[in-house]
Design an enzyme around this catalytic site. Structure first.
Site, PDB file in Angstrom:
ATOM      1  N   CYS A   1      50.781  17.107 -22.239  1.00 26.15           N
ATOM      2  CA  CYS A   1      51.972  16.254 -22.331  1.00 26.15           C
ATOM      3  C   CYS A   1      53.152  17.022 -22.924  1.00 26.15           C
ATOM      4  O   CYS A   1      54.296  16.757 -22.586  1.00 26.15           O
ATOM      5  CB  CYS A   1      51.676  15.025 -23.171  1.00 26.15           C
ATOM      6  SG  CYS A   1      51.026  15.434 -24.800  1.00 26.15           S
TER       7      CYS A   1
ATOM      8  N   LYS B   1      38.626   3.064 -24.117  1.00 27.64           N
ATOM      9  CA  LYS B   1      38.519   3.106 -22.664  1.00 27.64           C
ATOM     10  C   LYS B   1      39.002   4.471 -22.200  1.00 27.64           C
ATOM     11  O   LYS B   1      40.194   4.741 -22.129  1.00 27.64           O
ATOM     12  CB  LYS B   1      39.387   2.036 -22.003  1.00 27.64           C
ATOM     13  CG  LYS B   1      39.091   1.928 -20.501  1.00 27.64           C
ATOM     14  CD  LYS B   1      40.267   1.504 -19.670  1.00 27.64           C
ATOM     15  CE  LYS B   1      41.112   2.628 -19.155  1.00 27.64           C
ATOM     16  NZ  LYS B   1      40.427   3.626 -18.325  1.00 27.64           N
TER      17      LYS B   1
ATOM     18  N   GLU C   1      51.875   6.997 -26.845  1.00 30.41           N
ATOM     19  CA  GLU C   1      52.139   8.443 -26.724  1.00 30.41           C
ATOM     20  C   GLU C   1      52.254   8.742 -25.237  1.00 30.41           C
ATOM     21  O   GLU C   1      51.254   8.736 -24.514  1.00 30.41           O
ATOM     22  CB  GLU C   1      50.996   9.245 -27.359  1.00 30.41           C
ATOM     23  CG  GLU C   1      50.774   8.969 -28.846  1.00 30.41           C
ATOM     24  CD  GLU C   1      51.898   9.499 -29.719  1.00 30.41           C
ATOM     25  OE1 GLU C   1      52.722  10.289 -29.236  1.00 30.41           O
ATOM     26  OE2 GLU C   1      51.973   9.089 -30.884  1.00 30.41           O
TER      27      GLU C   1
ATOM     28  N   GLU D   1      58.503  13.953 -14.764  1.00 29.68           N
ATOM     29  CA  GLU D   1      57.406  14.794 -15.222  1.00 29.68           C
ATOM     30  C   GLU D   1      56.513  15.187 -14.029  1.00 29.68           C
ATOM     31  O   GLU D   1      56.052  14.320 -13.280  1.00 29.68           O
ATOM     32  CB  GLU D   1      56.576  13.996 -16.237  1.00 29.68           C
ATOM     33  CG  GLU D   1      55.408  14.750 -16.812  1.00 29.68           C
ATOM     34  CD  GLU D   1      54.578  13.857 -17.750  1.00 29.68           C
ATOM     35  OE1 GLU D   1      54.336  12.686 -17.421  1.00 29.68           O
ATOM     36  OE2 GLU D   1      54.185  14.360 -18.816  1.00 29.68           O
TER      37      GLU D   1
HETATM   38  P1  NAD Z   1      48.011   6.951 -16.968  1.00 29.11           P
HETATM   39  O1  NAD Z   1      49.055   6.188 -17.678  1.00 29.11           O
HETATM   40  O2  NAD Z   1      47.889   6.793 -15.516  1.00 29.11           O
HETATM   41  O3  NAD Z   1      46.557   6.589 -17.553  1.00 29.11           O
HETATM   42  C1  NAD Z   1      46.242   6.724 -18.916  1.00 29.11           C
HETATM   43  C2  NAD Z   1      45.125   5.745 -19.251  1.00 29.11           C
HETATM   44  O4  NAD Z   1      45.618   4.427 -19.069  1.00 29.11           O
HETATM   45  C3  NAD Z   1      43.897   5.865 -18.340  1.00 29.11           C
HETATM   46  O5  NAD Z   1      42.741   5.622 -19.102  1.00 29.11           O
HETATM   47  C4  NAD Z   1      44.115   4.762 -17.334  1.00 29.11           C
HETATM   48  O6  NAD Z   1      42.919   4.283 -16.763  1.00 29.11           O
HETATM   49  C5  NAD Z   1      44.758   3.706 -18.201  1.00 29.11           C
HETATM   50  N1  NAD Z   1      45.561   2.716 -17.490  1.00 29.11           N
HETATM   51  C6  NAD Z   1      46.257   2.870 -16.339  1.00 29.11           C
HETATM   52  N2  NAD Z   1      46.869   1.698 -16.021  1.00 29.11           N
HETATM   53  C7  NAD Z   1      46.551   0.819 -16.993  1.00 29.11           C
HETATM   54  C8  NAD Z   1      46.873  -0.542 -17.234  1.00 29.11           C
HETATM   55  N3  NAD Z   1      47.661  -1.241 -16.412  1.00 29.11           N
HETATM   56  N4  NAD Z   1      46.362  -1.139 -18.337  1.00 29.11           N
HETATM   57  C9  NAD Z   1      45.579  -0.451 -19.185  1.00 29.11           C
HETATM   58  N5  NAD Z   1      45.239   0.836 -19.014  1.00 29.11           N
HETATM   59  C10 NAD Z   1      45.720   1.457 -17.925  1.00 29.11           C
HETATM   60  O7  NAD Z   1      48.204   8.456 -17.378  1.00 29.11           O
HETATM   61  P2  NAD Z   1      47.364   9.716 -16.874  1.00 29.11           P
HETATM   62  O8  NAD Z   1      47.875  10.109 -15.545  1.00 29.11           O
HETATM   63  O9  NAD Z   1      45.932   9.452 -17.026  1.00 29.11           O
HETATM   64  O10 NAD Z   1      47.741  10.793 -17.974  1.00 29.11           O
HETATM   65  C11 NAD Z   1      48.786  11.665 -17.823  1.00 29.11           C
HETATM   66  C12 NAD Z   1      49.983  11.156 -18.585  1.00 29.11           C
HETATM   67  O11 NAD Z   1      49.659  11.049 -19.956  1.00 29.11           O
HETATM   68  C13 NAD Z   1      51.161  12.113 -18.508  1.00 29.11           C
HETATM   69  O12 NAD Z   1      52.332  11.376 -18.347  1.00 29.11           O
HETATM   70  C14 NAD Z   1      51.153  12.783 -19.881  1.00 29.11           C
HETATM   71  O13 NAD Z   1      52.390  13.281 -20.287  1.00 29.11           O
HETATM   72  C15 NAD Z   1      50.679  11.654 -20.738  1.00 29.11           C
HETATM   73  N6  NAD Z   1      50.118  12.145 -21.997  1.00 29.11           N
HETATM   74  C16 NAD Z   1      50.826  11.960 -23.138  1.00 29.11           C
HETATM   75  C17 NAD Z   1      50.334  12.461 -24.343  1.00 29.11           C
HETATM   76  C18 NAD Z   1      51.115  12.289 -25.626  1.00 29.11           C
HETATM   77  O14 NAD Z   1      50.548  12.510 -26.688  1.00 29.11           O
HETATM   78  N7  NAD Z   1      52.383  11.914 -25.589  1.00 29.11           N
HETATM   79  C19 NAD Z   1      49.115  13.139 -24.374  1.00 29.11           C
HETATM   80  C20 NAD Z   1      48.414  13.300 -23.192  1.00 29.11           C
HETATM   81  C21 NAD Z   1      48.921  12.782 -21.998  1.00 29.11           C
END
Ligand code: NAD
Length: 527
Positions: free
Chosen positions: A298, A191, A264, A396
């Site tokens: 990230c 997804k 992650e 963050e």
């Molecule tokens: P997010 O958590 O809002 O969304 C990530 C994914 O999860 C999206 O596909 C979103 O649609 C989905 N999602 C959201 N709510 C959900 C739920 N209740 N159930 C299932 N799926 C759900 O994060 P974002 O804003 O898209 O991404 C940025 C974040 O990701 C930052 O915090 C960044 O640090 C982190 N990140 C971490 C890594 C790592 O390897 N540690 C890598 C890239 C990004």
């Protein structure tokens, strides 16, 4: 700040991103309810394509199809599965520019970063093509009774792996985490984020062109809270990349279903600069480490601790570089900094800066949105005087914003660096490597880069990379990044029934003999 883009209008969309390609890509996303999401080009704000939104029934069907395909795929010998990825490597590299076009239109990042992102799945493939045969091979060991028993560690695929990916590296997180799962014999249902579904869809089409069986790699789309529950409830394992807040929701549900998950998550990554740093190298590496991908990495750096003795010199050099970064909307390699992903993200970044300034922080450069360049642009921003009662001091930001701090002793710097709930990445700079490594050893973080900000750790595909504290559970890359997609089966063989007392032997005598043989086995190092 130098603008390379024509501020009067957005650049022309890349020629490869035709309506025909867009329609073809989204056609594989199930959306039986008829709902769609308007996927837009970030630089112009124009709608590119209507992305189908998957219903719970669509998701269940995607899992059923994936499960059927997985049963056959798991029977392929590993070498045959790996041949698919051998071919896919070439296709991914040959199509890097079209992939970068798609990454750019949907995320607004600059082209340099988009091209770098296209390199991640081929790097992961290269690593596991070499490593998977060894890691997945059964491992036979001696059993509890020497010579007559054996125990073999066999790795079997989990089944169907659900992958939930963020928007910041949509191609890398959509594909690179799926590759070891597929190699290990699983099917995948991914997804992607609605905003950035195009590049993973394109990547999957390349894998299929390379021979990945149809049905094995499914894509479902929708807002996370709508799609997440059905996806998790049907999966045998969840690989999630995203924010810490969402990670908790995913982890709870996976826990209730008694399935494993790898999370992650976010970071508030610190950098400690030691007083023997080479200033030119540090400025260049840190400009990327802070502002690369417009601060939406990230592992990017949001807090920098500078030694009191060199504070002014280092601050001035870094601020000058930040102020001169070329920011622009272009589908060529000109701009050093691109857009944020959306106007929502721009507003989040702006609110962190406004809060910091309202509470007493100083903007040394940047600090403003740039609607003259594009809807979601924000200037590279350097702050001074940020404290932990400010949002940007503890949460963050995930944008092109960094805070400079001064320290008097290295102990103080380490204490400040560790004063966070996160533990994803950290960076230490200094000419004396032994000293820098000693500092690195004291930082609470899943990754620490010495004389680099983030890329060295992330690109080291042989070493597991993950977060500690609130930054995650588990890791990607390394043997762990492959084995997590398998269940381990312990196949034990006893060639002759020798456990228990011999006929006629009393239990006391048997126990005595058993205890003395324990000592003997330890002496002989029999395991
Ligand atoms: P997010 O958590 O809002 O969304 C990530 C994914 O999860 C999206 O596909 C979103 O649609 C989905 N999602 C959201 N709510 C959900 C739920 N209740 N159930 C299932 N799926 C759900 O994060 P974002 O804003 O898209 O991404 C940025 C974040 O990701 C930052 O915090 C960044 O640090 C982190 N990140 C971490 C890594 C790592 O390897 N540690 C890598 C890239 C990004």
């Amino acid at each position: 700040m130098t603008d390379t883009a024509a501020t009067a209008g957005a650049p022309t969309r890349p020629a490869s991103v035709t309506d025909e390609l867009l329609e073809r890509l989204v056609a594989r996303v199930p959306g039986s309810g008829g709902a769609t999401w308007k996927l837009t080009e970030v630089y112009s704000g124009e709608v590119l394509v209507e992305l189908p939104q998957s219903t719970p029934e669509d998701i269940e069907e995607a899992f059923a199809t994936a499960r059927a395909a997985q049963r056959l795929w798991a029977q392929w010998p590993l070498e045959r599965r790996l041949e698919v990825f051998d071919r896919a490597h070439a296709l991914l590299v040959d199509n890097a520019h079209v992939t970068a076009d798609l990454i750019q239109v949907e995320s607004g990042k600059n082209r340099r970063m988009a091209i770098e992102e296209t390199c991640d799945p081929p790097m992961v493939i290269s690593h596991y093509l070499r490593r998977a045969p060894k890691v997945l091979a059964p491992k036979k060991r001696g059993g509890p009774v020497p010579f007559v028993s054996t125990s073999t560690e066999v790795h079997v695929p989990k089944g169907v792996v659900g992958i939930i990916a963020p928007w910041n590296f949509p191609f890398a997180t959509g594909l690179s985490d799926a590759i070891p799962a597929l190699m290990a014999g699983n099917a995948v249902v991914v997804k992607p984020d609605n905003k950035t579904a195009l590049s993973p869809l394109f990547g999957i089409s390349l894998l299929e062109q390379a021979g990945l069986p149809e049905g094995l790699f499914q894509v479902v789309c929708g807002e996370g809270p709508d799609v997440g529950p059905t996806l998790i409830d049907n999966a045998d394992y969840i690989m999630f990349t995203g924010s810490t807040a969402t990670g908790r929701v995913i982890g709870e549900r996976a826990g209730r279903n008694l399935i494993g998950c790898c999370l992650e998550l976010g970071g508030k990554n610190p950098m400690i600069v030691l007083d023997d740093v080479n200033v030119e190298e540090w400025v260049e590496g840190t400009a990327f480490g802070v502002f690369g991908n417009t601060g939406q990495i990230c592992m990017h750096i949001e807090r920098i601790y500078l030694p009191e003795s060199r504070y002014d010199e280092l601050r001035d050099a870094f601020v000058e570089r930040a102020a001169n970064l070329r920011i622009g909307a272009a589908y060529d390699f000109g701009p050093e900094i691109g857009s944020l992903v959306s106007t929502d993200q721009r507003d989040r970044v702006a609110s962190h800066v406004e809060d910091a300034v309202a509470k007493g922080a100083t903007v040394l450069t940047g600090g403003r949105a740039r609607p003259d360049i594009g809807p979601a642009f924000f200037e590279p921003t350097v702050l001074e005087g940020v404290t932990t009662d400010m949002v940007a001091g503890c949460t963050e930001t995930f944008g092109p914003v960094v805070a400079l701090h001064r320290y008097r002793t290295v102990d103080e710097a380490i204490k400040l660096a560790n004063d966070t709930d996160y533990g994803l990445n950290a960076s230490v700079w200094g000419t004396d490597l032994a000293r820098a490594e000693a500092v690195a050893a004291r930082i609470e973080s899943g990754n620490v880069n010495i004389n680099d900000a983030l890329a060295t750790a992330y690109a080291s595909k042989g070493t597991p990379s993950g977060g500690v504290k609130n930054s995650g559970v588990g890791a990607r890359h390394g043997d762990q990044g492959l084995l997590k997609y398998t269940d381990v089966k312990n196949v034990a063989v006893l060639k002759k029934q020798v456990m228990g007392p011999r006929p006629g032997q009393g239990y006391d005598a048997y126990v005595k003999q058993m205890l003395s043989s324990l000592k003997l086995m330890k002496r002989l190092r029999v395991r």
